[in-house]
Design an enzyme around this catalytic site. Structure first.
Site, mmCIF file in Angstrom:
data_model
loop_
_atom_site.group_PDB
_atom_site.id
_atom_site.type_symbol
_atom_site.label_atom_id
_atom_site.label_comp_id
_atom_site.label_asym_id
_atom_site.label_seq_id
_atom_site.Cartn_x
_atom_site.Cartn_y
_atom_site.Cartn_z
ATOM 1 N N HIS A 268 0.820 -1.210 0.000
ATOM 2 C CA HIS A 268 0.000 0.000 0.000
ATOM 3 C C HIS A 268 0.858 1.264 0.000
ATOM 4 C CE1 HIS A 268 -4.196 -1.103 0.277
ATOM 5 N NE2 HIS A 268 -3.942 -2.000 1.203
ATOM 6 N N GLU A 333 -4.757 -2.741 13.033
ATOM 7 C CA GLU A 333 -5.884 -2.560 12.107
ATOM 8 C C GLU A 333 -6.389 -3.932 11.645
ATOM 9 O OE1 GLU A 333 -6.774 -0.374 7.802
ATOM 10 O OE2 GLU A 333 -4.713 -0.799 8.417
ATOM 11 N N HIS A 334 -5.486 -4.758 11.124
ATOM 12 C CA HIS A 334 -5.813 -6.112 10.686
ATOM 13 C C HIS A 334 -5.028 -7.111 11.524
ATOM 14 C CE1 HIS A 334 -5.976 -3.545 6.951
ATOM 15 N NE2 HIS A 334 -7.200 -4.056 6.922
ATOM 16 N N HIS A 426 -33.722 25.537 37.361
ATOM 17 C CA HIS A 426 -33.917 24.115 37.106
ATOM 18 C C HIS A 426 -34.837 23.515 38.173
ATOM 19 C CE1 HIS A 426 -30.496 24.440 34.376
ATOM 20 N NE2 HIS A 426 -30.622 23.159 34.038
#
Length: 441
Positions: A268, A333-334, A426
C-alpha cells in the site's frame, strides 16, 4: 531490479523489547505549517467563492480543463455507462462484493425503542439516519472501487437519503471501475473534484455541491488535514494512518502464505506496517527466507521493500499467550490468527480492527468481498474505535415522556440535585410539576 530485505527481528524476552516495540509502532500524521496554511487558504476560498474556487483549484491541481462546474458533475447516466465499459468479470466481482457487504451491514441496523414505566412514564431512543453523507474517493491510477462499496453501502443501508461522492480525475483520467462501483452502491451524485477543496465543498456547500452531515473516505495529507479542520462543522469517520497487519502464527502455516500476507499491506505505502509474531524461531527464519525469495517477483517491490525494512518486524515470543499480549499492545488494524484453533484464542483478543481467523483467511478477502467493512482504526486506535458501519450513519435521540405522576415523583429528585448545584430555575421548573397534594405533604 535488485531488492534487499532486512526486516527487523525482535524478541519479547529482551529487556528493551517494550522500548523497541514502541519505536517500531511510532507514527504520526503531522501536517507541517505549510500544508496546514495551504489547506486553510483553500477552505476559505471555497467558502467565499464556492463553485468558482472549485473550478480554479481543479484546473490548477488536477490539470483538468474545466470551464465551469458543469464540467465537474457526473450524472447517473454516466455511472450506468461505466457498468458497460468494465469487463463482465469485473462487474460480477463488484456485484458479488456489494451483495456480501450489504448483507453483513444489514445486520448492524439499529431500531428505535421505548419502554413504559409503571406510572406511565415512557423512555426510549429514536434512531434516525443522517440526511446526507459525503464520500471522498482517491482518483487516478491509485483508486479503489472497493472503498466506494465499503463507504457508500453502509450509508444506504442506514437509510441516508443522499450520498454525494467526490473523486478527482487528474489530467482527466477517469477510473471506470470506481464509477461502476458508485453505480452499484447507489451513490446519488458525483463531482470530479478532490483534495482539500472537495472536503471544504462537502463541509460548507457551494452553489452546486450540497452540504453534507458527515464526510467519510481516505485521502492524502491535504485531505486528512482538511477533514481535521472541518470536523465540528460536519462529522468525519476518522483520520486514518498507514495500513497495517499483524499476523500471529503458531509456526504451522506455509511461510510463503505468511510472507505474501505481510506484502499485502506493505504494498500500500512505504509507511505501511507488517508484523509477524510467533513463538517458533525457526518459523520466523523460514518466513524471512520466503520474504527474500518472493520480493523480486512483486510488481510493487520497491514500496514493499521500504515498508518491510522501515516498519516491519518478525517478533519471537515465549508462547501463544504472550503473542496475544503483544497483539493487544499493538491493537492492529488487521489481525490474522493463523493458528490451529483460532476460536480458542479469540476471547484473548481485546484490541483489533478486524480479526481474520485461521490459516485460510487472508486479510485480502476482508479488503474486498468477505462482507465486514475494510475501513478500520489504525495506529493503535482500535483500543477505542470500531470499523466503519451502519451506526456511523445513524444518530440517536433520547425520548422522554413523563406522565403527570411520573413528573411529580421525578420532580423531587431533580429539585434536590438542582438546588445542590445552585441552579434554582432548574429546581423550580421541576417543582412546578409536583402534584399539589404532594407539595402540601
Amino acid at each position: 531490479m535488485t531488492v534487499s530485505t532486512a526486516i527487523a527481528r525482535l524478541n519479547a524476552a529482551d529487556p528493551d523489547f517494550a522500548r523497541h516495540l514502541d519505536h517500531l509502532l511510532s507514527w504520526e500524521s503531522v501536517s507541517d505549517d505549510a500544508v496546514n496554511q495551504r489547506v486553510l487558504d483553500i477552505i476559505m476560498a471555497v467558502r467565499e467563492r464556492g463553485d468558482a474556487a472549485l473550478v480554479e483549484f481543479t484546473q490548477r491541481f488536477d490539470g483538468v480543463d474545466a470551464k465551469s462546474i458543469d464540467d465537474l458533475i457526473l450524472n447517473r447516466e454516466r455511472l450506468e455507462l461505466a457498468l458497460t465499459r468494465i469487463t463482465p468479470a469485473q462487474r460480477e466481482a463488484l456485484e458479488t462484493a456489494a451483495n456480501r457487504v450489504r448483507m453483513y451491514h444489514e445486520r448492524q441496523k439499529q431500531d428505535s425503542w421505548q419502554y413504559t414505566e409503571a406510572d406511565g412514564t415512557v423512555l426510549g431512543q429514536k434512531v434516525t439516519p443522517l440526511d446526507r453523507a459525503g464520500l471522498y474517493v482517491p482518483g487516478g491510477k491509485a483508486s479503489y472501487p472497493s472503498s466506494v462499496l465499503m463507504n457508500a453501502i453502509p450509508a444506504k443501508v442506514a437509510g441516508v437519503a443522499e450520498v454525494v461522492m467526490v473523486v478527482p480525475t487528474p489530467r482527466g483520467e477517469v477510473n471506470e471501475l470506481v464509477l461502476a462501483a458508485a453505480c452499484i452502491a447507489g451513490v446519488d451524485r458525483v463531482f470530479t473534484v478532490g483534495g482539500a477543496q472537495a472536503v471544504a465543498a462537502l463541509a460548507y456547500g457551494t452553489e452546486s455541491v450540497p452540504q453534507v452531515d458527515k464526510i467519510v473516505g481516505p485521502g492524502n495529507i491535504y485531505v486528512a488535514t482538511a477533514k481535521r479542520h472541518v470536523f465540528g462543522q460536519v462529522g468525519i469517520d476518522m483520520i486514518a494512518g498507514p495500513s497495517e497487519i499483524l499476523v500471529v502464527c503458531d509456526g504451522q502455516t506455509d511461510p510463503d502464505w505468511i510472507a505474501m500476507d505481510l506484502f499485502s499491506q506493505a504494498e500500500h505505502d512505504e509507511d505501511a506496517q507488517a508484523i509477524l509474531v510467533s513463538p517458533d524461531a525457526a518459523f520466523l527464519d523460514r518466513v524471512a527466507a520466503s520474504i527474500d525469495k518472493l520480493m523480486p517477483t512483486m510488481e510493487r517491490a520497491e514500496i514493499i521493500e521500504k515498508s518491510i525494512n522501515g516498519r516491519g518486524a518478525l517478533i519471537q515470543v515465549r508462547d501463544m499467550q504472550q503473542a496475544m499480549d503483544v497483539a493487544n499492545r499493538i491493537a492492529p488494524e488487521h489481525l490474522e490468527l493463523s493458528v490451529a484453533d483460532p476460536q480458542a484464542w479469540l476471547p484473548h483478543i481485546r484490541h483489533a480492527g478486524a480479526i481474520f481467523m485461521g490459516r485460510h483467511t487472508s486479510e485480502a478477502l476482508g479488503d474486498y468481498c468477505a462482507g465486514p467493512n475494510h475501513v478500520l482504526p489504525t495506529s493503535g486506535t482500535a483500543r477505542f474505535s470500531s470499523p466503519l458501519g451502519v451506526y456511523d450513519f445513524q444518530k440517536r435521540s433520547s425520548i422522554i415522556f413523563c406522565s403527570e405522576q411520573g413528573a411529580s415523583e421525578l420532580g423531587h429528585t431533580a429539585s434536590v440535585l438542582a438546588r445542590g448545584e445552585s441552579l434554582t430555575a432548574h429546581a423550580r421548573s421541576a417543582e412546578y410539576r409536583i402534584l399539589t397534594q404532594e407539595k402540601g405533604n
